[in-house]
Design an enzyme around this catalytic site. Structure first.
Site, short mmCIF file in Angstrom:
data_model
loop_
_atom_site.label_atom_id
_atom_site.label_comp_id
_atom_site.label_asym_id
_atom_site.label_seq_id
_atom_site.Cartn_x
_atom_site.Cartn_y
_atom_site.Cartn_z
N PRO A 47 82.55 48.15 -28.27
CA PRO A 47 83.88 48.50 -27.82
C PRO A 47 84.20 47.90 -26.46
O PRO A 47 83.42 48.02 -25.53
CB PRO A 47 83.84 50.02 -27.73
CG PRO A 47 82.40 50.41 -27.89
CD PRO A 47 81.59 49.19 -27.90
N GLU A 48 85.34 47.29 -26.37
CA GLU A 48 85.87 46.82 -25.10
C GLU A 48 86.95 47.81 -24.68
O GLU A 48 87.14 48.83 -25.33
CB GLU A 48 86.41 45.39 -25.26
CG GLU A 48 85.37 44.44 -25.87
CD GLU A 48 85.86 43.02 -26.02
OE1 GLU A 48 86.73 42.60 -25.23
OE2 GLU A 48 85.40 42.33 -26.93
#
Length: 273
Positions: A2-3
């Site tokens: 996840p960014e």
DNA sequence: CGGTGGACCTGCTGGC
DNA sequence: TGCCAGCAGGTCCACC
């Protein structure tokens, strides 16, 4: 995994489920994450009420009524999901928090690159992981001159500079590639050789792409899911990432992949100079 | 100090 | 079908 957009999507999904709930108990099934989950963690969370859910860069912050914060980083493969207690436990579910309504918050992370700690709210921004973070791209102080101060004195490739959390906090490999496509810059371009005008364009494109990705609830390949275990939609809107050999969406060229460090870069050889 | 490359983990995919 | 190499959204540390 996840960014920033994925983490933000998870936070927004968790907030209504968690706000005002009290943690009844916490079970740590696997303490060996990136760093060991401290044995005292369940005791520090038990009977505490959740005030709100926030985010700093890629860190999820669960603020508690006793002025402490339960901090998560999801690493590459982490998920933080709100489920019914009847949902069967999955392999790699490492932590389970039971809430006062009988529902559960579960931390799941096959690769165990994630992090989970409890810190005093007053000390939050002094913790080692947060202390050196650069500006959030949505911070009003994040602009062309701010980014240019870093690019002008760095010989690194621009993709690597954008991944540096001390410069901009929250960009990862997918969005670094997507941002650079949208401004026509090759990921391998040396930061200090970019003209000021290009740096201004990159600085403006960073929050634009991230906001757009948040609007589409993030990018799901294999394992990313939001707080309710749903897929994101932004993978349908990617222009270069994971599109090696496919046709550019702006010209007749074919997208190329290049290993750079241990992270691939993707670019259009015609659109990006 | 700046920059690079490997380590940390498990799981999936594609080629042979 | 089975096996193995290569690759994956991130960070951190050792080394030049």
């Amino acid at each position: 995994m996840p960014e920033l957009p994925e983490v933000e999507t998870i936070c927004r999904g968790l907030q209504p489920h968690l706000q005002g709930r009290t943690i009844v108990r916490v079970d740590v099934l696997q303490p060996r994450l990136r760093s060991l989950v401290e044995p005292a963690l369940p005791g520090r969370l038990q009977d505490e009420t959740i005030v709100r859910v926030g985010r700093r860069a890629k860190y999820i912050l669960i603020f508690l009524a006793n002025k402490t914060v339960w901090v998560f980083h999801l690493g590459m493969s982490g998920k933080l999901i709100h489920v019914d207690a009847a949902t069967p436990l999955q392999k790699h579910d490492h932590m389970v928090a039971t809430l006062d309504n009988g529902r559960e918050l579960r931390y799941h992370d096959p690769r165990r690159f994630g992090l989970s700690v409890v810190v005093a709210e007053a000390r939050l921004h002094e913790m080692p992981q947060l202390r050196h973070l650069g500006l959030d791209p949505f911070d009003s102080r994040f602009d062309g001159p701010y980014l240019h101060a870093f690019t002008k004195r760095s010989a690194r490739r621009i993709r690597d500079l954008l991944l540096d959390q001390q410069v901009v906090a929250g960009v990862g490999n997918i969005y670094a590639n997507e941002i650079l496509f949208r401004v026509g810059v090759r990921p391998t371009h040396r930061a200090c050789r970019l003209p000021r005008g290009k740096v201004e364009q990159i600085a403006a494109m960073i929050p634009k792409v991230l906001r757009d990705a948040i609007r589409w609830c993030g990018t799901s390949f294999s394992d990313y899911r939001d707080a309710d275990d749903n897929f994101g939609e932004f993978q349908k809107r990617l222009r270069v990432y994971d599109r090696e050999g496919e046709k550019c969406r702006s010209c007749p060229s074919v997208i190329k992949r290049l290993p750079l460090g241990n992270r691939s870069v993707f670019y259009c050889p015609a659109c990006q100079v």
